[in-house]
Design a protein around this motif. Structure first.
Motif, PDB file in Angstrom:
ATOM      1  N   LEU A   1       0.824  -1.211   0.000  1.00 56.52           N
ATOM      2  CA  LEU A   1       0.000   0.000   0.000  1.00 56.52           C
ATOM      3  C   LEU A   1       0.861   1.267   0.000  1.00 56.52           C
ATOM      4  O   LEU A   1       0.620   2.198  -0.765  1.00 56.52           O
ATOM      5  N   VAL A   2       1.897   1.264   0.871  1.00 48.99           N
ATOM      6  CA  VAL A   2       2.704   2.480   1.032  1.00 48.99           C
ATOM      7  C   VAL A   2       3.668   2.689  -0.132  1.00 48.99           C
ATOM      8  O   VAL A   2       3.806   3.809  -0.646  1.00 48.99           O
TER       9      VAL A   2
ATOM     10  N   THR B   1      -3.633   8.607   4.697  1.00 52.12           N
ATOM     11  CA  THR B   1      -4.519   8.487   5.857  1.00 52.12           C
ATOM     12  C   THR B   1      -5.272   7.166   5.833  1.00 52.12           C
ATOM     13  O   THR B   1      -5.350   6.455   6.837  1.00 52.12           O
ATOM     14  N   VAL B   2      -5.818   6.844   4.641  1.00 48.73           N
ATOM     15  CA  VAL B   2      -6.544   5.575   4.513  1.00 48.73           C
ATOM     16  C   VAL B   2      -5.606   4.397   4.770  1.00 48.73           C
ATOM     17  O   VAL B   2      -5.972   3.421   5.433  1.00 48.73           O
ATOM     18  N   THR B   3      -4.363   4.489   4.254  1.00 54.04           N
ATOM     19  CA  THR B   3      -3.388   3.412   4.471  1.00 54.04           C
ATOM     20  C   THR B   3      -3.081   3.244   5.957  1.00 54.04           C
ATOM     21  O   THR B   3      -3.013   2.120   6.471  1.00 54.04           O
ATOM     22  N   GLY B   4      -2.919   4.368   6.671  1.00 58.47           N
ATOM     23  CA  GLY B   4      -2.650   4.290   8.102  1.00 58.47           C
ATOM     24  C   GLY B   4      -3.796   3.667   8.864  1.00 58.47           C
ATOM     25  O   GLY B   4      -3.588   2.828   9.756  1.00 58.47           O
TER      26      GLY B   4
ATOM     27  N   PHE C   1      -6.000   1.602   7.678  1.00 59.94           N
ATOM     28  CA  PHE C   1      -6.022   0.172   7.335  1.00 59.94           C
ATOM     29  C   PHE C   1      -4.947  -0.591   8.110  1.00 59.94           C
ATOM     30  O   PHE C   1      -5.186  -1.696   8.615  1.00 59.94           O
ATOM     31  N   ALA C   2      -3.755   0.003   8.226  1.00 55.98           N
ATOM     32  CA  ALA C   2      -2.670  -0.667   8.934  1.00 55.98           C
ATOM     33  C   ALA C   2      -3.016  -0.865  10.407  1.00 55.98           C
ATOM     34  O   ALA C   2      -2.780  -1.937  10.975  1.00 55.98           O
ATOM     35  N   ILE C   3      -3.610   0.154  11.031  1.00 55.72           N
ATOM     36  CA  ILE C   3      -3.984   0.039  12.455  1.00 55.72           C
ATOM     37  C   ILE C   3      -5.058  -1.024  12.629  1.00 55.72           C
ATOM     38  O   ILE C   3      -5.009  -1.843  13.550  1.00 55.72           O
ATOM     39  N   THR C   4      -6.053  -1.022  11.713  1.00 53.80           N
ATOM     40  CA  THR C   4      -7.129  -2.023  11.787  1.00 53.80           C
ATOM     41  C   THR C   4      -6.567  -3.432  11.609  1.00 53.80           C
ATOM     42  O   THR C   4      -6.939  -4.370  12.336  1.00 53.80           O
ATOM     43  N   ALA C   5      -5.667  -3.599  10.646  1.00 56.47           N
ATOM     44  CA  ALA C   5      -5.081  -4.913  10.408  1.00 56.47           C
ATOM     45  C   ALA C   5      -4.250  -5.371  11.602  1.00 56.47           C
ATOM     46  O   ALA C   5      -4.255  -6.559  11.963  1.00 56.47           O
ATOM     47  N   LEU C   6      -3.539  -4.431  12.240  1.00 57.92           N
ATOM     48  CA  LEU C   6      -2.741  -4.776  13.413  1.00 57.92           C
ATOM     49  C   LEU C   6      -3.630  -5.243  14.554  1.00 57.92           C
ATOM     50  O   LEU C   6      -3.330  -6.231  15.238  1.00 57.92           O
ATOM     51  N   TRP C   7      -4.746  -4.535  14.751  1.00 58.27           N
ATOM     52  CA  TRP C   7      -5.687  -4.948  15.799  1.00 58.27           C
ATOM     53  C   TRP C   7      -6.242  -6.339  15.504  1.00 58.27           C
ATOM     54  O   TRP C   7      -6.346  -7.182  16.403  1.00 58.27           O
ATOM     55  N   PHE C   8      -6.566  -6.579  14.247  1.00 68.29           N
ATOM     56  CA  PHE C   8      -7.080  -7.903  13.866  1.00 68.29           C
ATOM     57  C   PHE C   8      -6.023  -8.978  14.122  1.00 68.29           C
ATOM     58  O   PHE C   8      -6.334 -10.075  14.597  1.00 68.29           O
ATOM     59  N   TRP C   9      -4.766  -8.685  13.840  1.00 62.80           N
ATOM     60  CA  TRP C   9      -3.704  -9.673  14.048  1.00 62.80           C
ATOM     61  C   TRP C   9      -3.554 -10.006  15.516  1.00 62.80           C
ATOM     62  O   TRP C   9      -3.395 -11.170  15.890  1.00 62.80           O
ATOM     63  N   ILE C  10      -3.606  -8.991  16.375  1.00 63.55           N
ATOM     64  CA  ILE C  10      -3.478  -9.237  17.816  1.00 63.55           C
ATOM     65  C   ILE C  10      -4.623 -10.127  18.307  1.00 63.55           C
ATOM     66  O   ILE C  10      -4.414 -11.091  19.063  1.00 63.55           O
ATOM     67  N   ALA C  11      -5.862  -9.797  17.852  1.00 65.51           N
ATOM     68  CA  ALA C  11      -7.011 -10.606  18.258  1.00 65.51           C
ATOM     69  C   ALA C  11      -6.885 -12.030  17.744  1.00 65.51           C
ATOM     70  O   ALA C  11      -7.179 -13.002  18.456  1.00 65.51           O
TER      71      ALA C  11
END
Length: 624
Positions: free
Chosen positions: A31-32, A297-300, A302-312
């Motif tokens: 993405l980046v 902004t959208v990439t950031g 998405f990255a935060i959301t994906a990180l949260w999903f990975w932790i869960a």
């Protein structure tokens, strides 16, 4: 970490945590580093395409404005041609003193009068234009256009106009015929002109709010574009010919970036060169930067959301799966005493159910494994005994068939020999009943001899004791021999046997007696299952390094069901017409084995009630 890398290299093993992390990191990097710049590039391209489209419209408006000036020059000439001050000069009634004032009132840069008998190179009766020095700088092409326009006005007797775009003295010219108001005869021509100088082009540039330059024959005629943009160098390098409407970004001397586009200059339907149009692209880049900020902004997000999903996912999915993986690895090594944690948070899920089922499965496996070895041992012993019994039975069967065949041959030979002698009259005359009885005895003995021979062949084939003596064999010779042997039975049914084999055919490498046996079986079958008056055809030819022999008849044919079982031992068709002919069901099975043992193949084509063709191949004798 090093252990994980070692397993990755040696075993191509990557744990599930890493498989979750790597796609996440790869997605963010894509993405980046790729998608965002690519999207930005695409958007910039779209914006530049739209800007080029607008610049093309602006370039068309430049030609339209010059066309308006051409119309104005023609209308001014037509208006002046009717003025008394102008016609009076040709009649000698007035002087030319009033003409400069009229030129100024109309905003003209030139007002000149020419005689009705004008020829190329003639001087005007009155010249009201720039000073002599400026006049001498007018290019030859501009002078030629002026003179042609004067001549056209005189010949057509109508107002005319044209535009002369030339390196020196570019003009917008109008001309109109002047008539004597008393005699209505042509008196001369009035010519009006606007000069396309710096003032003129600056006016057009201000109207369209765009820097412009007019180019003809790779020469800049007039321009308001900053020379620091380097457009003249681009022209000299052939940029105008690089595309239909070439465009690029240039930088002015003050550092500002502009979009430069070249567009054909079309005036009154005639292409008069090229017009360059240039506009600042500061707003274009500001829009691009805004889009880029949105993308990042959208990439950031998405990255935060994906990180949260990975932790869960790591907490609820990967840890139980790691435990299951370790447990299954231990089971694969023979350790069935395995249990995994089945605890859960608030609610059960598929992983919890999987863990519970895994524990239940390992308990069952442990119970089964304890008795499995004994059961396998017992079953193995049973299979070994069954195998030994089957081998012994098959050996006994082969020995029995071999002994019986041998024991039956001697009495059958005696019966056949004595019956043949009696039929020839060696024991005295025979009546009809005696002849019929003896013939029946001989035919049945022949059938039994064939059956015994077939059984013996089957026994040898199954035991692997069949002896073959391959040598060079002329196929045509064997076919003739078999045809002679089967001639009697073919003639009895009034059938026609045709042989199509060239004596130039290479010799086959096979057992001659077995080849004769094979062909006898095939021709005899064709004879038995073909009605009286039928046809049998035997042919052979060379194909793909083999000799292919075919036996074709137009007899009973076979059903699809019978075709599937044809080469099975003791197979006899259920077709009543087929069963009328005697047979054991062993001939084709033996034939197939004999052919394959000599490196050949056999197949057939059959159509019910229309006939059958058998094909077989035998190897060609190799050169010694």
């Amino acid at each position: 970490m090093m252990q994980a890398l070692e397993r990755l290299v040696k075993e191509r093993y990557l744990n599930i945590q890493a498989k979750l992390v790597f796609p996440l990191a790869a997605t963010i990097l894509v993405l980046v580093l790729i998608l965002s710049p690519l999207t930005n590039l695409i958007i910039n391209g779209r914006i530049e395409s739209e800007a080029d489209r607008r610049l093309g419209q602006i370039a068309d408006s430049v030609g339209a404005l010059i066309e308006n000036s051409e119309t104005l020059a023609r209308n001014n000439a037509a208006l002046l041609a009717k003025q008394a001050e102008v016609s009076g000069v040709f009649m000698g009634n007035t002087t030319t003193d009033l003409l400069p004032a009229i030129k100024e009132d109309l905003g003209l840069q030139e007002l000149s009068l020419y005689a009705a008998n004008f020829k190329s190179g003639d001087q005007p009766l009155f010249y009201g234009g720039p000073n002599v020095a400026r006049r001498l700088q007018v290019s030859e092409s501009a002078v030629r256009i002026r003179e042609n326009l004067i001549a056209e006005a005189l010949s057509s007797e109508n107002p005319v106009s044209d535009v002369a775009v030339a390196p020196q003295g570019s003009q917008v010219i109008g001309a109109a015929p002047v008539y004597n108001p008393q005699t209505n005869q042509l008196a001369g021509v009035v010519l009006t002109a606007f000069y396309m100088d710096d003032v003129y082009i600056q006016g057009i540039s201000q109207i369209i709010d765009t820097d412009i330059a007019i180019v003809r024959d790779n020469l800049t005629i007039i321009s308001t574009i900053d020379p620091g943009a380097g457009y003249e160098k681009l022209i000299n390098e052939g940029w105008l010919m690089s595309a239909e409407q070439p465009a690029l970004n240039v930088k002015y001397g003050d550092g500002s970036e502009h979009r430069l586009l070249a567009h054909p200059l079309v005036i009154s339907g005639n292409e008069q060169g090229t017009v360059l149009v240039s506009q600042p692209i500061e707003e274009l880049f500001s829009l691009s930067r805004g889009i880029q900020i949105i993308l990042y902004t959208v990439t950031g997000v998405f990255a935060i959301t994906a990180l949260w999903f990975w932790i869960a996912a790591f907490i609820t999915l990967t840890r139980p799966l790691v435990q299951l993986t370790d447990a299954t690895s231990n089971i694969s090594q023979g350790n069935f005493n395995q249990e995994v944690n089945t605890s859960y948070l608030m609610f059960k899920d598929e992983i919890t159910l999987l863990s519970e089922n895994f524990n239940s499965m390992t308990n069952h496996l442990n119970e089964l494994y304890t008795s499995l070895e004994e059961r396998v041992k017992l079953r193995t012993q049973e299979l070994a005994e069954a195998r030994d019994e089957a081998v012994a039975a098959n050996k006994s069967k082969s020995e029995f068939v071999s002994v019986v065949s041998h024991e039956l041959k001697l009495p059958m030979t005696s019966i056949k020999g004595y019956s043949d002698l009696m039929l020839t009259g060696a024991t005295g005359p025979l009546n009809d009943n005696q002849t019929n009885f003896l013939s029946t005895i001989r035919n049945n003995v022949n059938r039994m001899a064939t059956l015994v021979s077939d059984l013996a062949d089957i026994s040898r084939i199954e035991s692997g004791n069949l002896r073959l003596e391959p040598r060079a064999v002329p196929v045509w010779d064997v076919v003739d021999e078999v045809a002679t042997l089967t001639k009697t039975q073919v003639d009895q049914k009034k059938q026609q046997l045709t042989i199509d084999i060239s004596d130039q055919l290479p010799k086959a490498w096979c057992d001659r007696n077995r080849l004769a046996q094979i062909l006898t079986n095939l021709i005899s079958n064709a004879n038995k299952y073909t009605p009286e008056g039928g046809a049998i055809r035997v042919s052979a030819h060379q194909m793909n390094g083999m000799i292919q022999i075919s036996v074709q008849d137009n007899g009973l044919g076979m059903t699809p069901e019978d075709q599937q079982k044809l080469f099975s031992k003791f197979f006899r068709s259920a077709d009543e017409k087929v069963r009328e002919a005697p047979g054991t069901g062993l001939g084709l099975s033996i034939t197939k084995n004999l052919i394959e043992l000599q490196g050949g193949k056999i197949w057939f084509e059959s159509e019910f009630r229309k006939g059958t063709t058998f094909y077989m191949t035998v190897p060609i004798q190799k050169a010694s």
